[in-house]
Scaffold this motif. Sequence first.
Motif, PDB file in Angstrom:
ATOM      1  N   ALA A 119      41.901  41.036  43.421  1.00  0.00           N
ATOM      2  CA  ALA A 119      41.397  42.376  43.751  1.00  0.00           C
ATOM      3  C   ALA A 119      40.086  42.658  43.021  1.00  0.00           C
ATOM      4  O   ALA A 119      39.150  43.225  43.596  1.00  0.00           O
ATOM      5  N   ARG A 120      39.990  42.245  41.764  1.00  0.00           N
ATOM      6  CA  ARG A 120      38.751  42.455  41.003  1.00  0.00           C
ATOM      7  C   ARG A 120      37.600  41.657  41.614  1.00  0.00           C
ATOM      8  O   ARG A 120      36.465  42.143  41.679  1.00  0.00           O
TER       9      ARG A 120
ATOM     10  N   ARG B  96      37.254  40.771  44.768  1.00  0.00           N
ATOM     11  CA  ARG B  96      36.832  41.442  46.012  1.00  0.00           C
ATOM     12  C   ARG B  96      35.995  42.676  45.711  1.00  0.00           C
ATOM     13  O   ARG B  96      34.983  42.943  46.380  1.00  0.00           O
ATOM     14  N   SER B  97      36.420  43.447  44.718  1.00  0.00           N
ATOM     15  CA  SER B  97      35.683  44.680  44.388  1.00  0.00           C
ATOM     16  C   SER B  97      34.285  44.371  43.843  1.00  0.00           C
ATOM     17  O   SER B  97      33.389  45.211  43.919  1.00  0.00           O
TER      18      SER B  97
END
Length: 292
Positions: free
Chosen positions: A265-266, A268-269
């Motif tokens: 998730a990090r 992608r962000s």
Amino acid sequence: MSGYPVAARDLTVRFGATTALDGATFDLPAGGLHGLLGRNGSGKTTLLSTLAGLRTPSSGSVLVDGVDPFENARVMGGTGLVRESGDLLSDASVRSNLRLLGDIRSTWHADRADELVDLFRLDRRKAVSALSRGQRSALGAVVGLASRAPLTILDEVYLGMDAPTRQLFYDLLLADVIEHPRTVILSSHLIGEIEHLLERVVILHAGRVLLSDEVDALRAKGVTLTGAASAVAAAVDGLTVVATRDLGATRQVTVFDDLDDARLARARSAGVDLGAVPLQDLFIHLTGEESR
């Protein structure tokens, strides 16, 4: 599920000063289609011959259905090792070879062999030596499929086949194993063609077991990360990187590691694109000199 389980523990095989297998350890459960992958000279054929009871370890052990296969009549009778042309009598006809196999193999299915000969368009009257390389490979496939041995070992049996014949073989193999469960070990270089068939793989490299795991588990560990070089570097910090490619300010990195959802998730962000890695690409990266 029927079939023989296979296990190796610190298996080493030497030929004089050459070590063909060096401390190989792995387990293959009974039943299903398993892949043995490795570059040329990695020890695949030596390993398969040892599993089939055709040679003894220099040290360590191998167990097939819980026992040492060497000179074990029950296990060797239930194991079929098929190389490219089926190891048949070259001067005898296709028909004669299939009859001989019916006489010596208790698991032989003559009706299935006849069906397969027709599907592969083989001439029963021809001597094996008179067949083309592709036809000999197809005959080897017939032997492996019709034997229905509890442990069926196919050592690059596809080598002489053209692409349509290989696809026919893969389709027939998958259908037959589903209908008549047994343990099949498929040795192959054409990983992209067979990875959808396999449940588990053993990857050999320079005589050692590099990896032994379920295919889905291997795929889950392989990820490509593409984006700005600084963002990708931060995303892969502490992970096992097996390949890196730079194009200007953009970097693509292939990792083989356990990636948790929070890390993904990090990434992608931070604008990093994530992609799956085909098993063949993982194999190339993991067995490459740079990765090692």
